[in-house]
Design a protein around this motif. Sequence first.
Motif: not given
Ligand code: MN
Length: 495
Positions: A292, A375, A415, A417, A457
């Motif tokens: 991600d 997350h 992550t 971000e 991110e």
């Molecule tokens: Mn994310």
Amino acid sequence: MASSTGGGSALTPITVSMELHTHNRRKLLRCLRQRLLDSSRSIHGFVLLQGGEEQNRFCTDHTILFRQESYFAYLFGVKEPGFYGAIDIASGRSILFAPRLPEEYAVWLGKIKPLSHFKEYYMVDMVFYTDEIVRVLHDLCDTPGKPSLFLLYGLNTDSNNYSKPAMLKEMEKFDVDLEVLHPVITECRVHKSDMEIALIQFANDLSSEAHVEVMRSAKVGMKEYQLESIFLHHVYMYGGCRHCSYTCICATGENSAVLHYGHAAAPNDKTLHDGDMALFDMGAEYHFYGSDITCSFPVNGKFSKNQLLVYDAVLKAHDYVIASMRPGVNWVDMHKLAERTILEGLKEVGIIHGDIDDMMDRRLGAVFMPHGLGHLLGIDTHDPGGYPKGLERPKEAGLRSLRTARTLEDGMVITVEPGCYFIDALLLPAMEDADKSKYFNHREISRFRGFGGIRIESNVLVTAGGCRNLTNCPRRPHDIEAVMTGAPWPSSPAA
Ligand code: MN
Ligand code: GLY
Ligand code: MN
């Protein structure tokens, strides 16, 4: 990751061993047995999970590309639809139940595989047909009375949906427990094994490379979806990634302030204009495990002064957080560190003024970064386990968007971000708000209306001694500008 100058890939897809899922099952057994012992219950019964079902649109010629249900993928790694899986808690034996396919399957969809194929391929102890589940579980049960079934039922704290427990026709022939399994297996998923990390790393290497390819291809006059297509081509062509972790967000100009841009009503279809920032959030999935990643860059290849001001503040937040991450650090504190860093950056350039501590108290940061800092990441993009029982979601603006408030632990992948956006729907009311209005330099901020936003991110593994960034995209402005003119990335072959 070898250095690449554009076109092609420096990567070779890694080999996936089903040993990964054997390991996941063993881990679940260890934790589940302990959980049962702790509540003075006997170590008997079966974990039973139902895999996902394939779906057609109303036209029977269009099957929606199947992706396995995530908990089932975690335990069994099965890519086909229509399966069930069981684990005998006392013996540890694993059992797959395959759908009994009709003869015409062989005409339309290919050879029907024998059960022995699934046993060998998925490294389980036994395989039967799904129409044999009740009989098999009764035969294998070595205690008097009805066999106990531990089914998956629990809240996903992100989607607010409840997972669907396995359904059987003759459920009355079992003692069913809906409480125990979900929190235990969810907690197992929070800490990644070396094999899981290797997959997330590969998804990251491939997606990082694809992001670089996108940066190099971006030109004023292109459509956002053309860059989405370059990303999708790269991860499919060189990694066989048929799935991405989520719908690509390919936002330019003011669209980059739309947090989940790219959906059906805003389908990445704007033309890139000179002076636009791009915010591209895209990540491939490799054998269920995802990435991600967001890159923000100027579409014309050269940061303007205003773009640089905002970008630098976000990059500082990203780098400070990663430099502070280690076991024992609380994620809410990391979110606040990112907010504070961004507010300080905005103050330095005169967009806001006043005391930063006061701004923090009044939650001004949430006006510019309304989402959480990051997350958990794994088989789901927003991996479960962010709020285990007893951990409350914060209530304050910005903080309540956090998908976890946990303290970091070795083996978590999360992550990072941070973002800074100029979103009229938040900015205009805040500029009118009696408590917040005084912090804004109204004249300066008007120059940023329509600017969009910036997010950076990366996917970070928490290790015993600190953390490791699994993402490898150019982040420093001069690296981005160099890569966009064709410089190799990574810039040093040893990187
Ligand atoms: Mn994310
Ligand atoms: N790609 C969605 C997110 O960053 O959470
Ligand atoms: Mn993202």
